[in-house]
Design a protein around this motif. Structure first.
Motif, mmCIF file in Angstrom:
data_model
loop_
_atom_site.group_PDB
_atom_site.id
_atom_site.type_symbol
_atom_site.label_atom_id
_atom_site.label_comp_id
_atom_site.label_asym_id
_atom_site.label_seq_id
_atom_site.Cartn_x
_atom_site.Cartn_y
_atom_site.Cartn_z
ATOM 1 N N ALA A 30 -67.809 0.662 8.459
ATOM 2 C CA ALA A 30 -68.036 -0.727 8.869
ATOM 3 C C ALA A 30 -68.014 -1.654 7.659
ATOM 4 C CB ALA A 30 -69.365 -0.844 9.611
ATOM 5 N N ILE A 31 -68.643 -1.248 6.574
ATOM 6 C CA ILE A 31 -68.652 -2.061 5.361
ATOM 7 C C ILE A 31 -67.240 -2.204 4.801
ATOM 8 C CG2 ILE A 31 -69.407 -2.109 2.938
ATOM 9 C CD1 ILE A 31 -72.063 -0.858 3.932
ATOM 10 N N LEU A 32 -66.478 -1.117 4.766
ATOM 11 C CA LEU A 32 -65.104 -1.178 4.263
ATOM 12 C C LEU A 32 -64.216 -2.052 5.142
ATOM 13 C CD1 LEU A 32 -64.503 2.501 3.107
ATOM 14 C CD2 LEU A 32 -64.773 0.466 1.689
ATOM 15 N N SER A 33 -64.397 -1.999 6.456
ATOM 16 C CA SER A 33 -63.570 -2.827 7.340
ATOM 17 C C SER A 33 -63.917 -4.309 7.186
ATOM 18 C CB SER A 33 -63.698 -2.384 8.790
ATOM 19 O OG SER A 33 -65.017 -2.554 9.242
ATOM 20 N N ILE A 34 -65.178 -4.630 6.962
ATOM 21 C CA ILE A 34 -65.564 -6.022 6.717
ATOM 22 C C ILE A 34 -64.936 -6.532 5.424
ATOM 23 C CG2 ILE A 34 -67.511 -7.524 6.133
ATOM 24 C CD1 ILE A 34 -69.174 -5.866 8.151
ATOM 25 N N LEU A 35 -64.956 -5.721 4.384
ATOM 26 C CA LEU A 35 -64.338 -6.115 3.113
ATOM 27 C C LEU A 35 -62.834 -6.310 3.268
ATOM 28 C CD1 LEU A 35 -66.278 -3.853 0.594
ATOM 29 C CD2 LEU A 35 -66.475 -6.326 0.880
ATOM 30 N N ALA A 36 -62.191 -5.431 4.031
ATOM 31 C CA ALA A 36 -60.749 -5.556 4.250
ATOM 32 C C ALA A 36 -60.433 -6.814 5.057
ATOM 33 C CB ALA A 36 -60.214 -4.320 4.956
ATOM 34 N N ALA A 37 -61.263 -7.118 6.048
ATOM 35 C CA ALA A 37 -61.031 -8.309 6.873
ATOM 36 C C ALA A 37 -61.181 -9.589 6.053
ATOM 37 C CB ALA A 37 -62.006 -8.326 8.046
ATOM 38 N N VAL A 38 -62.025 -9.568 5.060
ATOM 39 C CA VAL A 38 -62.203 -10.736 4.189
ATOM 40 C C VAL A 38 -61.041 -10.834 3.199
ATOM 41 C CG1 VAL A 38 -63.640 -11.684 2.347
ATOM 42 C CG2 VAL A 38 -64.699 -10.801 4.423
ATOM 43 N N ALA A 39 -60.550 -9.702 2.714
ATOM 44 C CA ALA A 39 -59.518 -9.705 1.677
ATOM 45 C C ALA A 39 -58.125 -10.021 2.216
ATOM 46 C CB ALA A 39 -59.490 -8.357 0.971
ATOM 47 N N MET A 40 -57.814 -9.683 3.453
ATOM 48 C CA MET A 40 -56.458 -9.875 3.982
ATOM 49 C C MET A 40 -56.018 -11.341 4.020
ATOM 50 S SD MET A 40 -54.972 -7.089 4.268
ATOM 51 C CE MET A 40 -53.553 -7.516 5.244
ATOM 52 N N PRO A 41 -56.804 -12.266 4.553
ATOM 53 C CA PRO A 41 -56.346 -13.667 4.528
ATOM 54 C C PRO A 41 -56.152 -14.201 3.111
ATOM 55 C CG PRO A 41 -58.162 -13.419 6.065
ATOM 56 C CD PRO A 41 -58.026 -12.129 5.319
ATOM 57 N N TYR A 42 -56.968 -13.764 2.199
ATOM 58 C CA TYR A 42 -56.823 -14.189 0.810
ATOM 59 C C TYR A 42 -55.503 -13.677 0.238
ATOM 60 C CZ TYR A 42 -57.637 -14.741 -4.157
ATOM 61 O OH TYR A 42 -57.502 -15.084 -5.477
ATOM 62 N N ALA A 43 -55.166 -12.426 0.541
ATOM 63 C CA ALA A 43 -53.913 -11.859 0.051
ATOM 64 C C ALA A 43 -52.712 -12.597 0.649
ATOM 65 C CB ALA A 43 -53.844 -10.372 0.375
ATOM 66 N N GLU A 44 -52.786 -12.960 1.925
ATOM 67 C CA GLU A 44 -51.698 -13.712 2.553
ATOM 68 C C GLU A 44 -51.557 -15.100 1.928
ATOM 69 O OE1 GLU A 44 -52.546 -13.701 6.711
ATOM 70 O OE2 GLU A 44 -52.174 -11.559 6.922
ATOM 71 N N THR A 45 -52.672 -15.738 1.616
ATOM 72 C CA THR A 45 -52.635 -17.058 0.988
ATOM 73 C C THR A 45 -52.019 -16.974 -0.404
ATOM 74 O OG1 THR A 45 -54.584 -17.751 2.230
ATOM 75 C CG2 THR A 45 -54.048 -19.030 0.264
ATOM 76 N N VAL A 46 -52.361 -15.936 -1.137
ATOM 77 C CA VAL A 46 -51.802 -15.757 -2.479
ATOM 78 C C VAL A 46 -50.291 -15.546 -2.389
ATOM 79 C CG1 VAL A 46 -51.747 -14.191 -4.460
ATOM 80 C CG2 VAL A 46 -53.927 -14.952 -3.548
ATOM 81 N N ALA A 47 -49.841 -14.745 -1.421
ATOM 82 C CA ALA A 47 -48.399 -14.510 -1.255
ATOM 83 C C ALA A 47 -47.683 -15.801 -0.868
ATOM 84 C CB ALA A 47 -48.170 -13.430 -0.209
ATOM 85 N N THR A 48 -48.261 -16.582 0.036
ATOM 86 C CA THR A 48 -47.652 -17.850 0.444
ATOM 87 C C THR A 48 -47.606 -18.827 -0.717
ATOM 88 O OG1 THR A 48 -48.425 -17.538 2.705
ATOM 89 C CG2 THR A 48 -47.807 -19.767 2.079
ATOM 90 N N ARG A 49 -48.657 -18.871 -1.500
ATOM 91 C CA ARG A 49 -48.689 -19.775 -2.662
ATOM 92 C C ARG A 49 -47.595 -19.392 -3.663
ATOM 93 N NH1 ARG A 49 -54.058 -20.266 -3.667
ATOM 94 N NH2 ARG A 49 -54.053 -22.102 -2.349
ATOM 95 N N GLY A 50 -47.361 -18.109 -3.829
ATOM 96 C CA GLY A 50 -46.276 -17.661 -4.712
ATOM 97 C C GLY A 50 -44.910 -18.097 -4.205
#
Length: 172
Positions: A30-50
């Motif tokens: 559960a803790i790992l899935s919460i961390l992944a759910a928080v990190a995914m939108p950030y990773a998508e934003t970084v890719a879009t910004r690039g």
């Protein structure tokens, strides 16, 4: 002689089995899935910004090439009868900037402005890079989406998407 040592507090003995319980495993997942759910939108934003940074760079390069072409035409560094130039001094299409035009007799050689037409990072349609962009001619209205086909005065993305700031890529 064998010496039997006492088991440590953390080690297993024969009466009890060691391992993790199902509850501990579920809490960890559960803790790992919460961390992944928080990190995914950030990773998508970084890719879009690039991709947005790449789009800005590509647009700047193409616009500078168009302006250099026009400057060379006005300064007389190319023939007024050059096949790739329109009557107002802009390239007839973007391929002219890649293929080049004959320079004036004094300078000699060919003037080239781009090595290739770059690809649009947000292109919806695949294929030749020249088909991924929308052109605007010198005589076109500022808000037109139909190119006059006579010359290339400006270029913009054909993507219907909007940037992180909310502005459409087609208006960049």
């Amino acid at each position: 002689m064998y010496r039997v040592s006492k088991p440590h507090a953390w080690s297993c003995d024969n009466t009890r089995c060691c391992g993790v319980t199902m509850v501990e495993l579920l809490v960890t997942l559960a803790i790992l899935s919460i961390l992944a759910a928080v990190a995914m939108p950030y990773a998508e934003t970084v890719a879009t910004r690039g991709k947005e940074t790449e789009l800005r760079r590509v647009l700047r390069d193409m616009r500078v090439a168009i302006d250099r072409f026009n400057d060379d035409y006005r300064a007389g560094r190319m023939s007024r009868l050059a096949a790739g130039a329109s009557e107002n001094g802009y390239p007839r299409d973007m391929q002219v900037l890649v293929d080049g035009v004959e320079s004036s007799a004094a300078a000699g050689g060919k003037l080239r402005y781009l090595r290739r037409i770059p690809a649009d990072p947000f292109a919806e349609r695949r294929g030749p890079a020249a088909q991924q962009w929308q052109w605007r001619g010198y005589g076109d209205d500022a808000d037109t989406v139909i190119w006059n086909g006579k010359d290339v005065y400006d270029v913009h993305s054909a993507s219907p998407r909007s940037g992180l700031d909310g502005s459409p890529y087609a208006q960049w």
